[in-house]
Write a protein that holds these residues in place. Structure first.
Motif, PDB file in Angstrom:
ATOM      1  N   SER A 117      32.970  84.582  60.480  1.00 33.31           N
ATOM      2  CA  SER A 117      33.317  83.650  61.553  1.00 33.31           C
ATOM      3  C   SER A 117      32.099  83.399  62.438  1.00 33.31           C
ATOM      4  CB  SER A 117      34.483  84.188  62.374  1.00 33.31           C
ATOM      5  OG  SER A 117      34.132  85.414  62.958  1.00 33.31           O
ATOM      6  N   GLU A 118      31.291  84.451  62.614  1.00 35.40           N
ATOM      7  CA  GLU A 118      30.072  84.260  63.414  1.00 35.40           C
ATOM      8  C   GLU A 118      29.119  83.316  62.699  1.00 35.40           C
ATOM      9  OE1 GLU A 118      29.799  88.498  65.805  1.00 35.40           O
ATOM     10  OE2 GLU A 118      28.922  88.340  63.837  1.00 35.40           O
ATOM     11  N   ILE A 119      28.998  83.507  61.385  1.00 35.79           N
ATOM     12  CA  ILE A 119      28.115  82.636  60.619  1.00 35.79           C
ATOM     13  C   ILE A 119      28.645  81.202  60.663  1.00 35.79           C
ATOM     14  CG2 ILE A 119      27.377  82.081  58.286  1.00 35.79           C
ATOM     15  CD1 ILE A 119      27.064  85.041  57.811  1.00 35.79           C
ATOM     16  N   ALA A 120      29.964  81.077  60.546  1.00 36.60           N
ATOM     17  CA  ALA A 120      30.541  79.737  60.590  1.00 36.60           C
ATOM     18  C   ALA A 120      30.241  79.093  61.938  1.00 36.60           C
ATOM     19  CB  ALA A 120      32.041  79.813  60.341  1.00 36.60           C
ATOM     20  N   ALA A 121      30.352  79.890  62.993  1.00 36.90           N
ATOM     21  CA  ALA A 121      30.094  79.342  64.327  1.00 36.90           C
ATOM     22  C   ALA A 121      28.630  78.959  64.494  1.00 36.90           C
ATOM     23  CB  ALA A 121      30.491  80.364  65.397  1.00 36.90           C
ATOM     24  N   MET A 122      27.756  79.743  63.843  1.00 41.67           N
ATOM     25  CA  MET A 122      26.328  79.463  63.993  1.00 41.67           C
ATOM     26  C   MET A 122      25.868  78.389  63.021  1.00 41.67           C
ATOM     27  SD  MET A 122      24.506  83.145  64.641  1.00 41.67           S
ATOM     28  CE  MET A 122      24.947  83.889  63.098  1.00 41.67           C
ATOM     29  N   GLY A 123      26.687  78.107  62.029  1.00 42.95           N
ATOM     30  CA  GLY A 123      26.274  77.149  61.011  1.00 42.95           C
ATOM     31  C   GLY A 123      25.202  77.722  60.114  1.00 42.95           C
ATOM     32  N   GLY A 124      25.189  79.006  59.948  1.00 38.70           N
ATOM     33  CA  GLY A 124      24.177  79.661  59.120  1.00 38.70           C
ATOM     34  C   GLY A 124      23.916  81.009  59.713  1.00 38.70           C
ATOM     35  N   SER A 125      23.050  81.785  59.088  1.00 38.24           N
ATOM     36  CA  SER A 125      22.884  83.126  59.612  1.00 38.24           C
ATOM     37  C   SER A 125      21.809  83.195  60.689  1.00 38.24           C
ATOM     38  CB  SER A 125      22.582  84.108  58.489  1.00 38.24           C
ATOM     39  OG  SER A 125      21.497  83.627  57.764  1.00 38.24           O
ATOM     40  N   SER A 126      21.244  82.075  61.065  1.00 39.18           N
ATOM     41  CA  SER A 126      20.352  82.116  62.222  1.00 39.18           C
ATOM     42  C   SER A 126      21.046  81.408  63.379  1.00 39.18           C
ATOM     43  CB  SER A 126      19.037  81.401  61.952  1.00 39.18           C
ATOM     44  OG  SER A 126      18.658  81.577  60.642  1.00 39.18           O
ATOM     45  N   HIS A 127      20.927  82.047  64.508  1.00 39.99           N
ATOM     46  CA  HIS A 127      21.496  81.445  65.710  1.00 39.99           C
ATOM     47  C   HIS A 127      20.574  80.323  66.178  1.00 39.99           C
ATOM     48  CE1 HIS A 127      22.629  81.174  69.951  1.00 39.99           C
ATOM     49  NE2 HIS A 127      23.809  81.597  69.534  1.00 39.99           N
ATOM     50  N   PRO A 128      21.148  79.181  66.593  1.00 37.96           N
ATOM     51  CA  PRO A 128      20.273  78.062  66.956  1.00 37.96           C
ATOM     52  C   PRO A 128      19.222  78.402  68.005  1.00 37.96           C
ATOM     53  CG  PRO A 128      22.572  77.660  67.561  1.00 37.96           C
ATOM     54  CD  PRO A 128      22.550  78.826  66.644  1.00 37.96           C
ATOM     55  N   GLN A 129      19.554  79.273  68.954  1.00 40.25           N
ATOM     56  CA  GLN A 129      18.546  79.618  69.965  1.00 40.25           C
ATOM     57  C   GLN A 129      17.772  80.878  69.575  1.00 40.25           C
ATOM     58  OE1 GLN A 129      21.872  78.762  71.562  1.00 40.25           O
ATOM     59  NE2 GLN A 129      20.996  76.719  71.424  1.00 40.25           N
ATOM     60  N   LEU A 130      18.512  81.888  69.126  1.00 45.59           N
ATOM     61  CA  LEU A 130      17.855  83.170  68.882  1.00 45.59           C
ATOM     62  C   LEU A 130      16.949  83.150  67.660  1.00 45.59           C
ATOM     63  CD1 LEU A 130      20.631  85.772  69.649  1.00 45.59           C
ATOM     64  CD2 LEU A 130      18.947  84.752  71.144  1.00 45.59           C
ATOM     65  N   SER A 131      17.168  82.184  66.762  1.00 47.73           N
ATOM     66  CA  SER A 131      16.360  82.196  65.543  1.00 47.73           C
ATOM     67  C   SER A 131      14.883  82.035  65.877  1.00 47.73           C
ATOM     68  CB  SER A 131      16.814  81.084  64.612  1.00 47.73           C
ATOM     69  OG  SER A 131      16.545  79.842  65.202  1.00 47.73           O
ATOM     70  N   TYR A 132      14.603  81.385  66.990  1.00 46.70           N
ATOM     71  CA  TYR A 132      13.196  81.278  67.389  1.00 46.70           C
ATOM     72  C   TYR A 132      12.610  82.653  67.679  1.00 46.70           C
ATOM     73  CZ  TYR A 132      14.086  76.302  67.966  1.00 46.70           C
ATOM     74  OH  TYR A 132      14.423  75.005  67.740  1.00 46.70           O
ATOM     75  N   LEU A 133      13.455  83.509  68.268  1.00 43.81           N
ATOM     76  CA  LEU A 133      12.972  84.829  68.654  1.00 43.81           C
ATOM     77  C   LEU A 133      12.769  85.730  67.452  1.00 43.81           C
ATOM     78  CD1 LEU A 133      15.203  85.535  71.753  1.00 43.81           C
ATOM     79  CD2 LEU A 133      13.038  84.343  71.606  1.00 43.81           C
ATOM     80  N   GLY A 134      13.438  85.401  66.352  1.00 41.07           N
ATOM     81  CA  GLY A 134      13.338  86.257  65.188  1.00 41.07           C
ATOM     82  C   GLY A 134      12.054  86.060  64.412  1.00 41.07           C
ATOM     83  N   GLN A 135      11.262  85.088  64.802  1.00 42.09           N
ATOM     84  CA  GLN A 135      10.102  84.767  63.970  1.00 42.09           C
ATOM     85  C   GLN A 135       8.852  85.490  64.439  1.00 42.09           C
ATOM     86  OE1 GLN A 135       9.845  80.540  63.544  1.00 42.09           O
ATOM     87  NE2 GLN A 135      11.971  80.386  62.936  1.00 42.09           N
ATOM     88  N   MET A 136       7.914  85.552  63.505  1.00 42.88           N
ATOM     89  CA  MET A 136       6.666  86.278  63.724  1.00 42.88           C
ATOM     90  C   MET A 136       5.987  85.852  65.024  1.00 42.88           C
ATOM     91  SD  MET A 136       5.630  88.616  61.925  1.00 42.88           S
ATOM     92  CE  MET A 136       4.469  89.719  62.644  1.00 42.88           C
ATOM     93  N   SER A 137       5.990  84.563  65.250  1.00 55.18           N
ATOM     94  CA  SER A 137       5.297  84.010  66.398  1.00 55.18           C
ATOM     95  C   SER A 137       5.833  84.595  67.703  1.00 55.18           C
ATOM     96  CB  SER A 137       5.522  82.507  66.351  1.00 55.18           C
ATOM     97  OG  SER A 137       4.632  81.844  67.095  1.00 55.18           O
ATOM     98  N   ALA A 138       7.158  84.644  67.813  1.00 52.46           N
ATOM     99  CA  ALA A 138       7.772  85.198  69.018  1.00 52.46           C
ATOM    100  C   ALA A 138       7.450  86.678  69.139  1.00 52.46           C
ATOM    101  CB  ALA A 138       9.281  84.982  68.966  1.00 52.46           C
ATOM    102  N   LYS A 139       7.446  87.350  67.993  1.00 54.30           N
ATOM    103  CA  LYS A 139       7.208  88.799  68.039  1.00 54.30           C
ATOM    104  C   LYS A 139       5.772  89.093  68.445  1.00 54.30           C
ATOM    105  CE  LYS A 139      10.978  89.457  65.016  1.00 54.30           C
ATOM    106  NZ  LYS A 139      12.001  90.382  65.298  1.00 54.30           N
TER     107      LYS A 139
END
Lengths: 272, 599, 161, 644
Positions: free
Chosen positions: D416-438
């Protein structure tokens, strides 16, 4: 706004403002931070963040708050004194009893909610825009994905009439084939969209067309779900490989049309 | 400036003079219509036609057909039967759309834009210039409370008025006349399935239902009962119809929980079987048309399917139910039947001749532009004709006259013999991915070469289950590795099919306890000529076999509460003790500890 | 009496608690155990069809062709050329080399001919760490041929290496 | 009866009963199937006592066994197994323990030498004493290292004889120098330790210097062995096409071609660099933990002050060494990638990707712990209240960066979370998951920690520099500019016009701006606070106990982190002993799960802490007062020999 649920965020900000104004003590601040951030992580986003990530964040928050509370003697005393008074002084006996009952009840409720939560199918990770191949062969024609561009885009300047024709053709293709899933208004909400998981791509979204090169969109149109890498869960996606049904020109036309319809420009070609 | 004012006054006078009828004729200004045209051309023309004639790019593949604005006939109105809709009626449909049709709502349009579009739409039909065609909106009274008496009275009205003829005895849209219904354009039209309120085109509320009774749906067989029924009877009827459906929302799920049972699962013992399934949780899954492989189905009959499962020590049983307007249990069907390309287009119906032995599907083939559209892969017209010819001659003769039809009078069924039967299939992966790679599944559409799927298929002509192994749409082969049993029944427009198989499998997927197994569904409606890849299907969902030993929440809850309480009491005890002990350490709290008192 | 926990006990508790916490973190993330690819045995009496099947297994497993490098029909990673239809292309890629010879060359000496537009990065299949035997390479060639054409390699075929 | 007699009696009884049991058992077995009647019959018939068939059978069997044993050829075992735990876990734990002690033994002389040098230059006695205190930890640890080294060697020879033999084949020429260096190490170490105060300062410093040189050389040799297992060869552009080719140090069948290439293999230097830095950080944290241990034990203010200071210095060393460690780690990872894409992909994207989320949690904890300790340290100094207000903001920055770093790229989420996000990355948080943010987060973390140091440095001091306002403002501006640059690159990387490859390259200007800012601020800070006026006295020893536990927590996290990284470095090779050359064919050839690895790491860490506890205790003995007899009578009886 930026994916934040203002109904939750604004009251939290307001409460924080009140606390600043009333010069709340450290303990109040700590409690507010913990509860407020919990509420923020849980309800503060329009698209809710996954439980696992929220737990990580709350764990970090808790750790940071403990560090803060004990970072100096005065602050610790400020934090602990009210609690000690609550426990020791007889006049707070009623409140203490309430707390003693409320916390176990909360824990029990938490366990209950956990155990009786409706079952869910197991989740999986899915890349929404998985990396494309470097080269794309459609109808015996090989394109370099990095440099390929919509061959009719330049008509926009050179030959508006031909551009219009291609657009119109794209419109025909779209409404003969695509709108059942991607929607009449391209919101990814066509009449069959409710039966699909993952949901069809939303072309109104600023995070879709504008961040993709038109060659990427061409790849997705031509190869569909079967052409997705494993990270894109090709087994779940219902996108057909349109190269089986459409000519290359038709696919570029519909590509042109969906950009034009939403008023977006394809992402510029990368420098390689 | 003054000229302007003068003009305005003159206009006001003019308006006063022609009132009241002319007051309703509001066709907007030239600019408004021009602005409406811009919006219309962008958002509406592709279906309703740039000329408003209901023939846009999408029209051939869409059912029900987009409105032809030149006729001036509108289904969803508050105005009496045969009248033009009010602007508000048009606005309502534009804003929220008609569910389960290709007309979506347009929440992105502003109020002004919608008004402009309405003016533009009106300009397609000269009727809107005729004040006589306008009617006062009807009065929709407050709905009555749904008491048992009211519903009972509604049921009487339902029977008296012959609603069941089309909508069926319990409202599943399966009345005897349902297969014969056509709209003004000659297209088959489905009687609403009253048990699925969320699919009501005109809206699910009691007011919506009342409105439909009272004004009828212009251009369809649904008449207005404004003259034949008193207001109150209509309200009772509303309550009855409302009682047929359970919810406004289908509550689609993603998971079937297979209930554990100690008892044996005997498919022949109907009563015991019903008892078994009574307690098993039911999940409704959405079905959509198969529109990605040849044999595309843009207007599937079934829009959802309900599924349950139970399992015991050795076996697992699935029960699925879906609504079908007619039991086509006489034709042929199997998942690998070929479907000619042109059969995708519902448009063929429009030019079809009722008397033709092809039923709704005349021999006129696809429109010319479509032939070109498929380019090299196009099926040659000659083949089409011969293919079609052979099919119809052979099957309609054999199947229909040979076996007859239990549910319908011969008169209705005669025109469209059951060439293809209804059918249903459950789909499972042929093997499960190892536990640590839950993301790997076969392609949801009949698998692929590397990852095959198994189909448990029931052709409802025979009512027994066949198993197929799918390696993609083109490679479906019968297998006999596992024996799947099935029983089927059709009752009042609802098919019920129960499958059973041993939990352990030699070649396919085994159902272990507490396992999530992907599952997908396919439904074929023979009446809609669905066969082979032309079908209604679902994407992957899951079936979860619940643990055979259920644990109650009480003990974990108590444990959690007691642990927290114990910690609390300990803290209270320690703090109080320390507070009693004195004063010196208190200010330092627990921080300094006792080993290193502050200097 | 003053109630206090002795320092060593506190210290032990801290050490145990912290370690347990990190261990717990390690338990809640997704767990995956990676097993080496099982050995593939080639016996003398195998037909070309058997070889295709073994070649596919080798390509997926020990050969690591599909894990990180090649794709078939643009599904999967795509750092290196798509193998879809290679059986057909192989006959005409290099003039003077038959399809078998070309495929064998690509496996033994990948750098001899690099498909335009790609970098030379492939490791020879007969060398470590992949270390396919000659028979195994025949199987892989048979599998490659089967992608887009009919395999003809047998265990007797001379590969020229 | 005296206790001794009872014990003796029990011993005799036990011995007798064992003998009786064995004899009885033998008797029963022998008589099991005896058939007296038949035996008598045979005797009667032939007139002589013949062996029973059973006896005959037993004798035949024995003869056959003997013959077989004689004929059995010698087969060299490839692997031997350890019951219950398995060979891999045995070697794993032993190697890890050896490595942890070795890291400590190598690191401590580095900063002991530096501190002694500082003491020599400044002439302050306390530095000398501190360096000595550090060195005290060495001698026991050194024996521990040697013990576990021997253990490890035996374990390898016994459990992995074939593979060990192979390593000997490659590296036998390096063993003699290794042993020689080890001998020298012992020589320098003991002369350095026991010669404290006995040699002249220059001579002593020279001994310390040599100790470090020899220690580092030993590590370099050992690193060659283990890096060879990962990358048996080097990369060199042989054919001149601009692309480095792999030059294997061994032949296809594994025979040595070039010891030079095997020794100076591709990942050798990156590992050397990474290890030196990590060792210093680790050693510092362990030394700080020792100080914490002593601080908590201390009974007087003088000791408390001393060990407080020692803990502070140890932690300072650990954190300063820790700051460049992420960069060294990136360098190592990049080199592994360059050596083999398979290894690289395996590491970052494949099996081990979740390990790096775990690593983020550990490193986040380390940063938080280190900063926390510094903030508590401000409590030592009078009149620092006005600095406390900064803590809140630093804490927020650190927590934010920690959160960003711990954000997974693809979260574990329900359907249900994935369905709500439309995929396994959250529209906002997915930016934080990337190398650049880290990258951005790490850089800000480092800047924040540096700020904490800076704040700590100026507590209790007031600058008397004439341009102090200007200089301080310049510092603030530099700091703000660096932070702004880092954040700008981090955010701008996601702009539409920047493609992914460029975005990753933004890490370089980020790192440079942070490094440049730290250098510039330090350069300004030195004159600014030279001869600064003391406004508040630093009262060493005035630290809350919790700060000392924080030091132990830091040491523990460091140790655990080292164990975890050991798993990834070794696990990367998957089923290879030597990547691409020697295949592991033992039952342990698979890569265990992360969960299992963390269990082993935890066990190792606990053993290490148990042993290091012993080391601490032994070291603390030397500070204790000499034993004295409790009473005059006792003293008389024992004589006076103990007084010294």
């Amino acid at each position: 706004m930026y994916g934040l649920n203002l109904v939750v965020v604004l009251p939290l900000v307001a409460v924080a403002g009140v606390l600043v104004w009333r010069r709340a003590n450290t303990l109040t601040w700590l409690l507010f931070s913990l509860i407020g951030l919990w509420a923020f992580f849980k309800f503060g986003f329009i698209v809710p963040i996954p439980q696992s990530v929220a737990t990580i964040y709350l764990g970090i928050t808790g750790l940071a708050l403990v560090c803060y509370a004990s970072s100096s003697r005065e602050r610790l005393a400020e934090t602990v004194q009210p609690i000690v008074r609550l426990i020791v002084e007889p006049r707070y006996r009623l409140a203490l009893a309430g707390l003693l009952i409320a916390l176990p009840a909360l824990a029990a409720y938490n366990v209950y909610a956990d155990l009786t939560a409706p079952l869910e199918a197991p989740g999986f990770g899915r890349e929404i825009h998985p990396p494309p191949p470097t080269e794309l062969t459609v109808h015996d024609e090989t394109l370099d994905m990095a440099t390929a561009d919509n061959p009719y885009l330049h008509y926009h300047e050179d030959d508006p009439e031909a551009y219009e024709q291609h657009l119109e053709n794209g419109r025909r293709i779209y409404y003969e084939n695509c709108f059942w899933c991607h929607g009449d208004g391209m919101g990814g909400d066509g009449m069959f969209a409710h039966g699909l998981n993952p949901v069809p791509s939303n072309f109104n979204d600023v995070g879709t067309l504008p961040i993709l090169q038109s060659s990427y969109v061409h790849w997705r149109i031509a190869k569909g779900a079967p052409g997705l890498p494993a990270g894109g869960t090709p087994w779940d996606s219902a996108m057909p490989a349109w190269e089986k049904f459409l000519t290359t020109e038709e696919m570029w036309d519909v590509n042109l049309f969906i950009y034009d319809f939403n008023g977006y420009q394809p992402r510029a070609l990368g420098q390689h | 400036m003054t000229a302007c004012i003068r003009k305005g006054i003159a206009a006001a006078f003019a308006a006063l003079l022609v009132a009241p009828a002319a007051a309703q004729v509001d066709l907007g200004t030239e600019e408004q219509r021009a602005a409406g045209k811009v919006v219309y051309d962008k958002y509406c023309g592709q279906c309703h036609g740039d000329a408003g004639d209901g023939y846009g790019y999408a029209t051939p593949r869409v059912q029900p057909k987009p409105r032809d604005f030149t006729t001036g006939k509108y289904k969803f109105r508050t105005t009496p039967n045969g009248m033009l809709p009010s602007d508000d009626d048009l606005r309502r449909i534009i804003e929220i759309g008609a569910p389960y049709t290709s007309m979506p709502g347009w929440p992105n349009l502003t109020s002004t834009e919608i008004q402009n579009v309405i003016y533009y739409i009106k300009s397609f039909s000269p009727d809107f210039e005729n004040p006589d065609r306008y009617g006062e909106p009807i009065d929709i009274p407050r709905p009555l409370e749904s008491t048992a008496e009211s519903i009972a009275r509604g049921r009487v009205v339902y029977e008296e008025q012959g609603c069941a003829a089309c909508h069926g005895d319990v409202g599943r849209g399966d009345g005897p006349s349902a297969p014969t219904l056509v709209d003004d354009a000659g297209d088959h039209i489905r009687a609403a399935d009253l048990t699925q309120r969320w699919t009501y085109r005109g809206g699910p509320t009691k007011e919506d239902i009342y409105r439909t009774f009272s004004t009828g749906l212009n251009g369809t067989p649904m008449p207005s009962y404004a003259d034949s029924l008193e207001v109150e009877d209509r309200q009772h009827l509303v309550n009855y119809v409302y009682s047929l459906g359970e919810a406004d929302d289908p509550n689609y799920g993603t998971l079937i929980t297979a209930a554990w049972t100690e008892e044996a699962i005997d498919l022949q013992d109907t009563e015991a079987l019903d008892t078994l399934f009574e307690t098993a949780p039911m999940t409704r899954f959405p079905l959509i048309g198969q529109i990605t492989e040849p044999g595309r189905n843009f207007y599937p009959s079934a829009t959802s399917i309900e599924a349950q499962a139970v399992y015991n020590r050795g076996e697992i049983a699935f029960r699925v139910r879906w609504n079908d307007l007619r039991a086509d249990n006489t034709g042929r069907n199997n998942p690998s039947l070929e479907v000619p390309m042109w059969d995708e287009d519902n448009d063929i119906v429009a030019t079809g001749d009722e008397g033709d032995d092809g039923g709704f599907f005349g021999v006129e083939e696809a429109p010319a532009d479509d032939a070109g559209f498929f380019g090299v892969e196009e099926v040659e017209p000659q083949d089409d004709a011969s293919f079609f010819g052979v099919e119809t001659v052979d099957d309609s003769a054999d199947d229909f006259f040979g076996t007859g039809d239990d549910f319908f009078g011969a008169g209705e069924a005669a025109s469209d013999g059951a060439e293809f039967s209804d059918a249903v299939a459950l789909q499972f992966p042929a093997s499960l991915a190892p536990e640590d790679t839950p993301q790997l599944k076969p392609y949801f559409l009949l698998g692929d070469a590397q990852n095959p799927v198994d189909l448990w298929f029931v052709n409802l002509t025979y009512g027994v289950a066949d198993t197929f192994r799918g390696r993609g749409s083109e490679a479906i082969e019968p297998t006999e590795a596992d024996i799947v049993e099935a029983v089927t029944s059709y009752d009042q427009g609802e098919w019920t099919v129960t499958f059973k198989r041993r939990r352990a499998s030699r070649a396919g997927v085994s159902f272990a306890e507490q396992q999530y197994t992907p599952i997908a569904f396919s439904v074929w409606d023979g009446f809609n000529r669905e066969r082979g890849n032309k079908r209604a299907l679902s994407s992957w969902f899951y079936v979860y076999t619940e643990p055979s030993v259920q644990q109650t929440a009480t003990i974990p809850m108590l444990r959690a509460a007691l642990i927290v309480l114990a910690i609390e009491l300990l803290i209270v005890f320690l703090v109080r003790r320390r507070a009693r002990q004195g004063t010196a350490e208190e200010s330092a709290g627990g921080l300094t500890g006792t080993e290193a008192p502050a200097v | 009496m003053k109630l206090s926990v002795p320092m060593p006990v506190k210290m032990v508790l801290l050490v145990l608690g912290t370690t347990a916490f990190y261990m717990y973190l390690g338990q809640i993330v997704p767990q995956k155990e990676e097993h080496p690819p099982p050995p593939v045995l080639i016996s003398d009496d195998m037909t070309t069809e058997d070889l295709v099947e073994i070649g596919r297994e080798l390509a997926e497993g020990k050969g690591q062709c599909l894990a990180a490098c090649h794709n078939i029909g643009s599904s999967g990673p795509s750092r290196y050329p798509d193998l879809g239809g290679i059986g057909e292309r192989a006959a005409t890629t290099i003039e003077g080399l038959s399809d078998i010879e070309y495929l064998a060359q690509s496996l033994y000496e990948p750098s001899a001919y690099v498909v335009p537009g790609y970098e030379d990065g492939m490791q020879p299949m007969n060398e470590p760490p992949i270390s396919l035997s000659d028979d195994e390479i025949r199987a892989v060639v048979a599998w490659l041929q089967s992608l887009g054409s009919t395999p003809t390699v047998t265990l007797e075929t001379e590969l020229g290496y | 009866m005296s206790r001794n007699k009872i014990l003796f009696g029990i011993g005799v009884l036990a011995f007798v009963s064992v003998i009786v049991t064995v004899r009885l058992g033998g008797f029963l077995v022998d008589n099991e199937y005896r058939q007296p009647e038949r035996q008598v019959a045979v005797e009667e018939a032939t007139g002589e006592a013949e062996a029973t068939p059973r006896q005959q059978g037993i004798a035949d069997e024995q003869a056959a066994d003997e013959a077989e044993a004689r004929a059995r050829p010698y087969v060299e075992a490839e692997y031997r197994a350890v019951p219950f735990v398995g060979s891999r876990v045995t070697v794993w734990v032993l190697a890890q323990l050896h490595l942890l002690f070795a890291a400590f033994v190598l690191a401590v002389p580095i900063f002991a030498f530096i501190i002694e040098f500082i003491g020599y230059v400044t002439g302050e006695k306390r530095y000398d004493r501190l360096a000595y205190e550090f060195t005290k930890l060495l001698s026991v640890s050194f024996s521990m290292t040697a013990t576990f080294g021997a253990f490890l060697t035996f374990a390898l020879i016994i459990l992995y004889p074939k593979f060990t033999n192979y390593l000997m084949h490659i590296f036998s020429p390096t063993f003699l120098p290794y042993v020689l260096l080890f001998f020298l190490e012992a020589l320098f170490l003991y002369s350095y330790y026991y010669g404290w105060g006995k040699f002249g300062p220059k001579m002593h410093l020279f001994l310390g210097f040599m100790l470090n040189v020899v220690g580092t050389a030993i590590m370099f040799i050992a690193n060659a062995w283990l890096t060879f297992m990962m990358s048996p060869g080097k990369r060199e552009d042989v054919d001149g096409d601009g692309i480095p080719d792999f030059v294997s140090a061994v032949s296809e069948s594994g025979a040595l071609l070039s010891l030079r290439d095997a020794f100076f293999n591709f990942t050798w230097m990156p590992i050397n660099i990474h290890r030196i830095i990590a060792n210093v950080a680790f050693g510092g944290s362990i030394a700080a933990a020792y100080a914490a241990f002593r601080y908590l034990q201390a009974r007087n203010d003088e000791d408390r002050a001393h060990f407080d200071w020692m803990g502070y210095v140890g932690n300072f060393v650990a954190i300063i060494a820790f700051l460049p460690l992420p960069f060294a780690g990136y360098y190592l990872a990049a080199e592994i990638y360059a050596f083999s894409q398979t290894l690289g992909v395996q590491m970052m994207g494949g099996t081990f990707s979740w390990l790096f989320v775990l690593q983020a949690a550990l490193i986040g904890n380390l940063f938080l712990g280190a900063n926390y300790y510094l903030w508590l340290g401000m409590g030592r100094i009078e009149g620092t209240a006005h600095f406390h207000r900064f803590i809140k903001w630093l804490l927020i920055a650190i927590a934010l960066c920690f959160a960003v770093w711990a954000t997974p790229r693809y979260a574990i989420a329900s359907v249900s979370e994935i369905a709500a996000m439309g995929g396994s990355s959250h529209p906002q948080l997915s930016y934080l998951g990337q190398m650049s943010a880290k990258n951005t987060a790490v850089n800000i973390l480092i800047l924040s920690t540096y700020m904490s140091f800076l704040l700590y440095r100026r507590t209790g001091k007031t600058s008397i520099h004439p341009q102090r306002q200007l200089l301080a403002r310049t510092q603030v501006i530099i700091f703000a500019a660096a932070a702004a640059l880092v954040i700008f690159f981090g955010v701008f990387g996601y702009h539409q016009s920047v493609d992914a490859a460029t975005r990753i390259r933004f890490a370089i200007p980020q790192v440079y701006s942070v490094l440049a800012a730290m250098v510039a601020i330090t350069v300004i800070d030195l004159p600014l606070y030279r001869n600064a006026r003391q406004t508040g006295e630093t009262q060493w020893g005035r630290m809350p106990a919790v700060s000392q536990y924080a030091l132990i927590f830091i040491a523990l996290s460091f140790t655990w982190l080292m164990g975890l990284m050991g798993y990834v470095r070794s696990g990367l090779r998957q089923e290879w002993h030597v990547y691409g050359v020697v295949l592991d064919t033992s039952p342990d050839a698979y890569t265990p799960t992360l969960g299992f690895a963390t269990q082993i790491v935890s066990v190792t860490v606990l053993i290490f802490f148990g042993l290091i506890g012993v080391v601490f205790w032994l070291s603390s003995l030397s500070g204790k007062k000499a034993w004295e007899p409790k009473s005059a009578v006792e003293a008389d009886r024992l004589g006076e020999g103990h007084a010294a």
